[in-house]
Scaffold this motif. Sequence first.
Motif, PDB file in Angstrom:
ATOM      1  N   LEU A 182       0.832  -1.162   0.012  1.00  0.00           N
ATOM      2  CA  LEU A 182       0.013  -0.025  -0.044  1.00  0.00           C
ATOM      3  C   LEU A 182       0.997   1.304  -0.052  1.00  0.00           C
ATOM      4  N   ASP A 183       1.821   1.346   0.608  1.00  0.00           N
ATOM      5  CA  ASP A 183       2.874   2.455   0.895  1.00  0.00           C
ATOM      6  C   ASP A 183       3.335   2.832  -0.448  1.00  0.00           C
ATOM      7  N   LYS A 184       4.020   1.798  -1.236  1.00  0.00           N
ATOM      8  CA  LYS A 184       4.376   2.022  -2.473  1.00  0.00           C
ATOM      9  C   LYS A 184       3.509   2.439  -3.488  1.00  0.00           C
ATOM     10  N   ALA A 185       2.317   1.578  -3.509  1.00  0.00           N
ATOM     11  CA  ALA A 185       1.109   2.073  -4.359  1.00  0.00           C
ATOM     12  C   ALA A 185       0.682   3.694  -4.193  1.00  0.00           C
ATOM     13  N   LYS A 186       0.543   3.845  -2.952  1.00  0.00           N
ATOM     14  CA  LYS A 186       0.296   5.352  -2.608  1.00  0.00           C
ATOM     15  C   LYS A 186       1.249   6.270  -2.975  1.00  0.00           C
ATOM     16  N   GLN A 187       2.377   6.112  -2.899  1.00  0.00           N
ATOM     17  CA  GLN A 187       3.520   7.066  -3.519  1.00  0.00           C
ATOM     18  C   GLN A 187       3.320   7.427  -4.929  1.00  0.00           C
ATOM     19  N   SER A 188       3.111   6.189  -5.691  1.00  0.00           N
ATOM     20  CA  SER A 188       3.036   6.193  -7.103  1.00  0.00           C
ATOM     21  C   SER A 188       1.702   6.982  -7.511  1.00  0.00           C
ATOM     22  N   ALA A 189       0.793   6.650  -6.735  1.00  0.00           N
ATOM     23  CA  ALA A 189      -0.873   7.424  -6.983  1.00  0.00           C
ATOM     24  C   ALA A 189      -0.438   8.875  -6.857  1.00  0.00           C
ATOM     25  N   LEU A 190       0.061   9.193  -5.944  1.00  0.00           N
ATOM     26  CA  LEU A 190       0.134  10.819  -5.570  1.00  0.00           C
ATOM     27  C   LEU A 190       0.962  11.402  -6.405  1.00  0.00           C
ATOM     28  N   GLU A 191       2.217  10.677  -7.133  1.00  0.00           N
ATOM     29  CA  GLU A 191       3.027  11.118  -8.307  1.00  0.00           C
ATOM     30  C   GLU A 191       2.261  11.331  -9.476  1.00  0.00           C
ATOM     31  N   LEU A 192       1.290  10.383  -9.738  1.00  0.00           N
ATOM     32  CA  LEU A 192       0.471  10.447 -10.994  1.00  0.00           C
ATOM     33  C   LEU A 192      -0.657  11.176 -10.911  1.00  0.00           C
ATOM     34  N   ASP A 193      -0.894  11.741  -9.590  1.00  0.00           N
ATOM     35  CA  ASP A 193      -2.163  12.603  -9.168  1.00  0.00           C
ATOM     36  C   ASP A 193      -3.395  11.624  -9.479  1.00  0.00           C
ATOM     37  N   GLU A 194      -3.322  10.376  -8.927  1.00  0.00           N
ATOM     38  CA  GLU A 194      -4.646   9.633  -9.005  1.00  0.00           C
ATOM     39  C   GLU A 194      -5.130   9.591  -7.602  1.00  0.00           C
ATOM     40  N   LYS A 195      -5.663  10.681  -7.251  1.00  0.00           N
ATOM     41  CA  LYS A 195      -5.888  11.119  -5.868  1.00  0.00           C
ATOM     42  C   LYS A 195      -7.034  10.016  -5.451  1.00  0.00           C
ATOM     43  N   THR A 196      -8.172   9.792  -6.270  1.00  0.00           N
ATOM     44  CA  THR A 196      -9.196   8.889  -5.896  1.00  0.00           C
ATOM     45  C   THR A 196      -8.885   7.298  -5.536  1.00  0.00           C
ATOM     46  N   ILE A 197      -7.893   7.097  -6.394  1.00  0.00           N
ATOM     47  CA  ILE A 197      -7.190   5.772  -5.836  1.00  0.00           C
ATOM     48  C   ILE A 197      -6.435   5.837  -4.501  1.00  0.00           C
ATOM     49  N   ALA A 198      -5.516   7.144  -4.427  1.00  0.00           N
ATOM     50  CA  ALA A 198      -4.747   7.363  -3.352  1.00  0.00           C
ATOM     51  C   ALA A 198      -5.676   7.377  -2.072  1.00  0.00           C
ATOM     52  N   SER A 199      -6.727   7.934  -2.082  1.00  0.00           N
ATOM     53  CA  SER A 199      -7.766   8.076  -0.966  1.00  0.00           C
ATOM     54  C   SER A 199      -8.258   6.726  -0.700  1.00  0.00           C
ATOM     55  N   GLU A 200      -8.471   5.692  -1.487  1.00  0.00           N
ATOM     56  CA  GLU A 200      -8.779   4.426  -1.347  1.00  0.00           C
ATOM     57  C   GLU A 200      -7.891   3.722  -0.520  1.00  0.00           C
ATOM     58  N   ILE A 201      -6.590   3.859  -0.914  1.00  0.00           N
ATOM     59  CA  ILE A 201      -5.236   3.301  -0.282  1.00  0.00           C
ATOM     60  C   ILE A 201      -5.318   3.569   1.180  1.00  0.00           C
ATOM     61  N   ILE A 202      -5.155   5.051   1.292  1.00  0.00           N
ATOM     62  CA  ILE A 202      -5.150   5.630   2.636  1.00  0.00           C
ATOM     63  C   ILE A 202      -6.309   5.063   3.518  1.00  0.00           C
ATOM     64  N   GLU A 203      -7.287   5.013   3.062  1.00  0.00           N
ATOM     65  CA  GLU A 203      -8.345   4.523   3.840  1.00  0.00           C
ATOM     66  C   GLU A 203      -8.220   3.058   4.293  1.00  0.00           C
ATOM     67  N   LEU A 204      -7.480   2.344   3.313  1.00  0.00           N
ATOM     68  CA  LEU A 204      -7.068   0.947   3.927  1.00  0.00           C
ATOM     69  C   LEU A 204      -6.171   0.724   4.633  1.00  0.00           C
ATOM     70  N   GLU A 205      -5.146   1.732   4.585  1.00  0.00           N
ATOM     71  CA  GLU A 205      -4.068   1.793   5.551  1.00  0.00           C
ATOM     72  C   GLU A 205      -4.418   2.177   7.136  1.00  0.00           C
ATOM     73  N   LYS A 206      -5.580   3.046   6.893  1.00  0.00           N
ATOM     74  CA  LYS A 206      -6.138   3.349   8.569  1.00  0.00           C
ATOM     75  C   LYS A 206      -6.781   2.248   9.050  1.00  0.00           C
ATOM     76  N   VAL A 207      -7.366   1.325   8.133  1.00  0.00           N
ATOM     77  CA  VAL A 207      -8.108   0.323   8.534  1.00  0.00           C
ATOM     78  C   VAL A 207      -7.300  -0.917   9.222  1.00  0.00           C
ATOM     79  N   ILE A 208      -6.076  -1.086   8.372  1.00  0.00           N
ATOM     80  CA  ILE A 208      -5.012  -1.738   8.860  1.00  0.00           C
ATOM     81  C   ILE A 208      -4.419  -1.464  10.196  1.00  0.00           C
TER      82      ILE A 208
END
Length: 511
Positions: free
Chosen positions: A119-145
Amino acid sequence: MAELQKDFLFVLIKSLSTSEKRQFKLYVNRLGINVDAKFLLLFNELDKMNEYQEEIIIQKKISTKQQLSNLKAHLYKQILVSLRMNPIHQNNRIQLREQLDFANILYQKGLHKQALKILDKAKQSALELDEKTIASEIIELEKVIESQFITRSIDGRADELIQQSSEVSLQNQYATQLSNLSLKLYSEMLTHGYVKNDEDRKKVMHIFDSQIKKIKLEKLNFTEKLWYYKAHVWKNQLLQDYKYTLKYAYHWVDLFHQKPEMMFNHPVWYIKGYNYLLKILFLYGQVDRLEESFNNFKKTVNSENFVQNDNLQSLIFLTHYNSLMNIHFIKGEFFAGTKLIPEVELKMEKFKDKIDEHHYLILYLKMAALLFGSKKYPECISYAMKIINSKGNVQEDLLFHTRILVLMAKFESGIDEDYDEFVKATQKFVQKMKYSDEIHQVIIEFFKKLDGLLPSEQQTIFKNFENQLNTFSENDYYKRTLLYIDIHGWAKSKVKNVDVVEIIKGKVKKG
């Protein structure tokens, strides 16, 4: 244009390339499915058909009529799964979602550290690519875990995730507001067309100002800036303010040139941006800048690094040939332009399942106009009638100007047996138009007066008509009507007794 097949499965199978069909069969075999599996038999049968014929499937006992719907749904799903695995269809968004799926699987197995690492690696890529919708989903799962997997760094980690979540949420809010605004303006353009009076203008400005005043450009990232520029392009198009449409179309395209990696992520919007830029340069008559921008567009979309798929190829086709024909129009090269027609029609057949009818009818109008300029009047009428006889829901502006082109061609060619009848039919059409204006009535009255006049009398009618059009050209709300088909230039050519090509060339702006 041939009527499109309505069976989604059949259209999907016919869209597959040879390599995609081969991969599908390899995928099926890899699953260990018997070669006689019914869904594979159905695939092979549909692949052989030129037209969808359900009765043949029933006759060959591939399926019963009752089971066919479920069998088709299963085959459709298996084809999509196979396509998803094809590297040519991979993009950043799909790859990020795949990583999110992997992390979910690891989390469900209780492998929290492994899930968080992905998730951390995917989040960095999502933020760099400005894919904020996916980044938001990743962060939400990070918070759950993180809330279930206690670590010694939970305090600092919690603050980090809260900050990231808040920042991404704010950016998503900007993106939602701007995308809603852009969609609303685009909807206004499709449903009501360009502004026709002060009341229309106030309505558009109210829609625009109520949203845009909340947005600060300097706070926006790539995606929000993209929606910001789109909103400005569509607003200024609605207002027929081509100076500012051109300005923001340049901003739109330049946004990608400043961050070229985003072309891979949003290739459709790169092509669309260029499409608006090239169209406005044509309306401005800026031939040098039009040709320069067109060449830059071709160089980029034909490069090895540019994403290639069927959808993009159809959009590139539309932008390429619309712009190329526009270049011939602006330079008065009508005969050279007509040589493109067989090539365009061949590609129209290739992309018939991927492009809506309106865009095809626009191409037919351009072909008809090129044939008119080449003095091939019977051919011009033939292509124009493809639009008039279309059974689809054709925009009334397109139908009106096509009818006017037919009247111009009938007048020029002397093929006027049904001229008076066609004028009356067009007058009835104008009376039924939802958005008719004074200029529509003036144009129809002009063609009514032309009928049966001697050449010496026609000159007076043309002179009066040109004066009327000169008056209309000073009104911002009639710009589009006069640009659609250059009836103004045609009238001037009759008054000056010169070829219409000379009038067109006189309008060309250099630099």
